[in-house]
Design a protein around this motif. Sequence first.
Motif, short mmCIF file in Angstrom:
data_model
loop_
_atom_site.label_atom_id
_atom_site.label_comp_id
_atom_site.label_asym_id
_atom_site.label_seq_id
_atom_site.Cartn_x
_atom_site.Cartn_y
_atom_site.Cartn_z
N ASN A 1 -3.65 15.77 7.68
CA ASN A 1 -3.49 15.95 6.24
C ASN A 1 -2.19 16.63 5.84
OD1 ASN A 1 -6.15 14.90 5.49
ND2 ASN A 1 -6.93 16.74 6.51
N PRO B 1 1.25 14.44 -1.36
CA PRO B 1 -0.06 14.09 -0.79
C PRO B 1 -0.18 14.44 0.69
CG PRO B 1 0.67 12.36 -2.24
CD PRO B 1 1.81 13.34 -2.16
N LYS B 2 0.92 14.33 1.44
CA LYS B 2 0.93 14.83 2.82
C LYS B 2 2.04 15.86 2.87
CE LYS B 2 0.17 13.35 7.49
NZ LYS B 2 -0.17 12.19 8.34
N ASP C 1 0.29 7.71 0.98
CA ASP C 1 -0.38 8.82 1.65
C ASP C 1 0.52 9.56 2.64
OD1 ASP C 1 -0.18 7.04 3.74
OD2 ASP C 1 -2.33 6.63 3.88
#
Length: 351
Positions: free
Chosen positions: A78, A7-8, A127
């Motif tokens: 991100n 995700p990251k 995340d």
Amino acid sequence: MGSFDHPKPDHLAALAQHRTWAEVRPLLRPILRPTTYKQAALDNLLHRRPEADEIDTRFVSRPTFPFVDELVAIDLPNTRSVINYSTLAMWPVSTDEVFAAARENLEAIAQPHNPRGNAILTRTDRDGDAYLTSWPLAPGWLASFSQRYAGRRPVVFMPDIDTLIVVPDIPHLLARIYRQVEQQYVDARHRLSPQGYTLDEDNAVVPFDRAGRHEQHRTAARAGYRLAIEEYAAQADWLNEALERDLEFTHCGLQMAIVGEVKLAGTDTRPYTYTIWGKGVDYLLPAADYIMFASTDADNNAVPVCTVPLTAALEITGLAPIPGMSPIRFEAPFWPDETMLTQLKQASVAL
């Protein structure tokens, strides 16, 4: 072994090439990765972008625990931009300064133990922003659990790159957590380690089996062996892929050879690892507890010659680690001569 779809996700530091040191410094974070991660990521890059071989795309890294390395990432909204040596060369700082800045930033986000919270801490970083599995690197972080544990040592586990577990070293609890963590490690898409880590007499974070006697010492040792076997297997995969593709180990500067395996043997009370050095073939040997030397008979069947502890075998044969290879391996481009064989047999042990 890479984490490119996380995700990251981790990327090379190309995203940071136009940032100054002053801009980058507050964004630095240390990250822990299996030691084979950096080579797998580099190999992946060089075969997608062969021109990258012209610059130093190696990740800036250093060993932290056995088979686990510390790298440095730039924390972006991100993604994580993992620093390589080409990017480092653009800043007026040393490698040590980069690691020190990353750890200093980590101290500001690592949350110490809450004495009014649960004794067992289990957290998952969905995340990728919290850098949970880096927290054991923050000075005093793991020690912050000691008072709540009333004399019991805190033990931290990081089965994958986003999961953190801390428990006291109560024997029956540790046995259960080691089983749980091993399964999480096996099932994880982005593995880190099945081993537990605790504090030694100097309050340094070390693998649990290196911190003194305990009822679960053998359990911890087996977890350490599991990590070694998995990391050597991952390394063997990319070495053999390179061999099939190039007929040599291109990026290591080595000729064709058999990539030796680490094997686990022994009993629950006395496990050990070994690798085989066979006659008539060049080898890239891993570091195991023992080297088993094997010749062949007239029908080409393997014939055991002797089994020698690694340190003694290296001293007798003169093998040295291959520069830059991690986990370490030893190039064995010859079969021991008669003088060496006599000494090896004298150093042989019965297992």
